[in-house]
Scaffold this active site. Structure first.
Site, PDB file in Angstrom:
ATOM      1  N   ASP A  11      -6.640   0.639   0.834  1.00 41.43           N
ATOM      2  CA  ASP A  11      -6.721   1.213   1.714  1.00 41.43           C
ATOM      3  C   ASP A  11      -8.972   0.811   2.086  1.00 41.43           C
ATOM      4  O   ASP A  11      -8.726  -0.114   1.050  1.00 41.43           O
ATOM      5  CB  ASP A  11      -7.296   2.762   1.947  1.00 41.43           C
ATOM      6  CG  ASP A  11      -8.061   3.471   1.288  1.00 41.43           C
ATOM      7  OD1 ASP A  11      -8.662   3.158   0.135  1.00 41.43           O
ATOM      8  OD2 ASP A  11      -7.979   4.558   1.950  1.00 41.43           O
TER       9      ASP A  11
ATOM     10  N   LYS B  26       0.728  -1.200   0.070  1.00 40.10           N
ATOM     11  CA  LYS B  26       0.273   0.142  -0.169  1.00 40.10           C
ATOM     12  C   LYS B  26       0.805   1.602   0.190  1.00 40.10           C
ATOM     13  O   LYS B  26       1.043   1.705  -0.258  1.00 40.10           O
ATOM     14  CB  LYS B  26      -0.663  -0.086   1.390  1.00 40.10           C
ATOM     15  CG  LYS B  26      -2.004   0.817   1.701  1.00 40.10           C
ATOM     16  CD  LYS B  26      -2.711   1.492   2.780  1.00 40.10           C
ATOM     17  CE  LYS B  26      -2.947   2.665   3.354  1.00 40.10           C
ATOM     18  NZ  LYS B  26      -3.759   2.666   4.234  1.00 40.10           N
TER      19      LYS B  26
END
Length: 251
Positions: free
Chosen positions: A179, A160
């Site tokens: 996310d 991420k």
């Protein structure tokens, strides 16, 4: 002589035809219908979703304030389990005191812990911030690396964070940022049936054009914060409403 059994009367056809959802997708493979959308990732629907997102959020970008790739690394690490708004409040002072990777790498851990405490999980985040900073200084000459493989060698950096930095700071579409908003909305729009971020990312990479990987994440995050909020989605204000068949729609 035995009596002949009476046959059952033939069923009369119902003039009302029942339309069944297709059982194969555009590639000819069997599909499972999630929600009420048959073949939810077909090219026509995906193109419509991307068009709607472009219309609603043409200028969507990362909302973590930063002046360079290194600051974005630190801000993204601090954003775990914390809002961007709070991170920005903390880093506004933090980046004035710690001007570069070297300053973070050799900071006083106890002092740094207190300075980032409002972002939560401050002890672990301090280790990650200092570890990543030290690796950037000692292994990459003070420059944030530009490949996924190198980014993943930094302490505290997973896919991420790497995708955020590579995409936002360098414009490199290394993957799709997943996310909480992207995960929630991707499932809501039936673009994936998975819950694990890595699998969700892989699903999205398979159905999105690569030149949309970066912008799609920003747009979905903005949409999740502004319209399709978790507790009570504002479906009446959503330009994706006609494409969404979520069971908890509010219109």
């Amino acid at each position: 002589m035995a009596k002949a059994k009476k046959g059952k009367p033939a069923k009369q056809s119902d003039s009302r035809s029942v339309v069944k959802p297709p059982t194969k997708n555009h590639a000819g493979k069997k599909i499972s219908t999630r929600g009420d959308t048959p073949d939810p990732t077909n090219p026509k629907r995906m193109a419509a979703i991307l068009t709607k997102l472009d219309e609603a959020y043409p200028n969507a970008t990362c909302e973590l304030k930063h002046e360079n790739p290194f600051q974005l690394v630190i801000s993204t690490i601090l954003s775990a389990q914390c809002t961007d708004v709070r991170v920005n409040l903390v880093t506004e002072k933090l980046y004035k005191k710690y001007s570069d990777a070297k300053a973070f790498a050799y900071a006083d851990p106890a002092e740094l812990e207190q300075e980032i405490r409002p972002t939560g999980f401050f002890r672990n985040k301090t280790k990650s911030v200092m570890g990543a900073s030290k690796a950037i200084v000692e292994q990459f000459g003070g420059e944030v690396p530009r490949t996924m493989e190198q980014m993943l060698t930094l302490p505290g950096v997973a896919r991420k964070t790497a995708n955020v930095v590579l995409g936002t700071a360098y414009g490199i579409p290394s993957g799709v940022v997943v996310d909480t908003h992207v995960l929630r909305l991707a499932r809501r729009l039936e673009l994936t049936k998975h819950e694990e971020p890595k699998k969700v990312e892989q699903d999205l990479m398979n159905i999105l054009p690569q030149n949309k990987w970066i912008q799609f994440s920003h747009q979905l995050i903005w949409h999740g914060r502004r319209v399709c909020v978790a507790r009570k989605p504002r479906c009446i204000a959503c330009n994706l409403e006609s494409l969404c068949h979520a069971k908890d729609k509010t219109v």
